[in-house]
Design a protein around this motif. Structure first.
Motif, PDB file in Angstrom:
ATOM      1  N   LYS A 134      -8.580   0.431  -6.395  1.00 58.72           N
ATOM      2  CA  LYS A 134      -8.260  -0.985  -6.431  1.00 58.72           C
ATOM      3  C   LYS A 134      -7.250  -1.418  -7.477  1.00 58.72           C
ATOM      4  N   ALA A 183      -4.155 -10.976   1.139  1.00 55.22           N
ATOM      5  CA  ALA A 183      -4.641  -9.871   0.328  1.00 55.22           C
ATOM      6  C   ALA A 183      -4.062  -8.561   0.822  1.00 55.22           C
ATOM      7  N   VAL A 184      -4.014  -7.598  -0.067  1.00 50.58           N
ATOM      8  CA  VAL A 184      -3.571  -6.278   0.362  1.00 50.58           C
ATOM      9  C   VAL A 184      -4.679  -5.609   1.159  1.00 50.58           C
ATOM     10  N   ASN A 185      -5.884  -5.705   0.634  1.00 49.72           N
ATOM     11  CA  ASN A 185      -7.000  -5.047   1.296  1.00 49.72           C
ATOM     12  C   ASN A 185      -8.147  -6.025   1.502  1.00 49.72           C
ATOM     13  N   ARG A 186      -8.841  -5.791   2.581  1.00 45.58           N
ATOM     14  CA  ARG A 186      -9.979  -6.628   2.929  1.00 45.58           C
ATOM     15  C   ARG A 186     -10.965  -6.768   1.772  1.00 45.58           C
ATOM     16  N   CYS A 187     -11.146  -5.691   1.048  1.00 49.10           N
ATOM     17  CA  CYS A 187     -12.069  -5.689  -0.082  1.00 49.10           C
ATOM     18  C   CYS A 187     -11.748  -6.772  -1.100  1.00 49.10           C
ATOM     19  N   LEU A 218      -3.659  -1.251  -6.344  1.00 50.87           N
ATOM     20  CA  LEU A 218      -3.442  -2.085  -5.169  1.00 50.87           C
ATOM     21  C   LEU A 218      -3.515  -3.562  -5.507  1.00 50.87           C
TER      22      LEU A 218
END
Ligand code: FES
Ligand code: FES
Lengths: 136, 136
Positions: free
Chosen positions: B109, B89-93, B112
């Motif tokens: 988001k 993933a790009v971001n943990r979220c 991203l």
DNA sequence: TATAAAGAGGACTAAAATTGTCCTATAAGG
DNA sequence: CCTTATAGGACAATTTTAGTCCTCTTTATA
């Protein structure tokens, strides 16, 4: 695994806040941290890295704070990632300060280095302005 | 930061070794580990994950070992990364099992997530066959 | 059927990286 | 000179990564 670590995430949020109202204001970390709901001291250290990378500027003293030093359209997510968390590589071998004693003989690297370049280009193409533009 | 961790790197090297001579042989971890110059026990655990992901098959007992269960052209670097080190993933979220309580309100988001999809596609497009093909 | 050669799986550990916190120093405005 | 702000570094807690080791199961074959 995620590409963007907490500190980069925090930095992006702060940059977007700064980019949203381009009043040229100087932003105090306390305020940025509150609005982004992020640990203040940690954010400050992170912003210091952006300062060193020339992405923002710091001003000390009363009326001090941080300020964008570039047009948000010219700050890429890659810039922020590299400023905060260092160079982005596909494989450890490709990092300059680590390197690989097998590099010359290695048979995996050509394709992977190609992919790495594509990835770098990808994140170079996303800017703070675009992030700030989402939903008004 | 590097995208490919040690275990994924080891797995890729082992897969390339297996792909090079498509004799259909079964490969013993000891041999793979020696040729790839990689810690044997750690490699074995990593290969077990590839087995669960259906990328290779294990056979126990004498004459046992690991064996490709797919055409190397149909095994992508992404397959290996995700089998070994979990979702990318790009971001943990954006990771399902972590998530984000701010997801609905989040303004970062969209772009991203777009970049994330591009990145996934990128690594889906590089296959073991291509890696194995470098320099004969 | 006994033996030995493999992998399966889990417990455990060591080292490294991440994510912070805190304290003192420095700069600058009023 | 006092207050507000960042600068910078030391320190600490937590998490992740990387690896080791031990025991168990499977299976070919002597
Ligand atoms: S470049 Fe290091 S092993 Fe390939
Ligand atoms: S999705 Fe979590 S803060 Fe953006």
């Amino acid at each position: 695994m995620e590409l963007i670590r907490r500190n980069t995430d925090y930095a992006l949020r702060a940059l977007v806040l700064m980019a949203k109202d381009r009043t040229g204001d100087v932003y105090v970390v306390t305020r940025l941290a509150n609005e982004a709901r992020v640990p203040e001291d940690f954010l400050r250290k992170t912003l210091q890295r952006l300062d060193k990378a020339g992405i923002i500027e710091s001003k000390r003293g009363p009326k001090g704070g941080f300020q964008l030093s570039k047009d948000p359209a010219r700050i890429s997510v890659l810039d922020v990632m590299e400023a905060v968390q260092g160079p982005l590589a596909v494989n450890r071998c490709f990092l300059k300060d680590i390197g690989c004693d097998n590099f010359n003989r290695c048979e995996l690297k050509e394709k992977l280095i190609g992919a790495q370049q594509d990835m770098v280009d990808l994140f170079k193409s996303v800017t703070i302005r675009e992030l700030a533009a989402e939903r008004g």
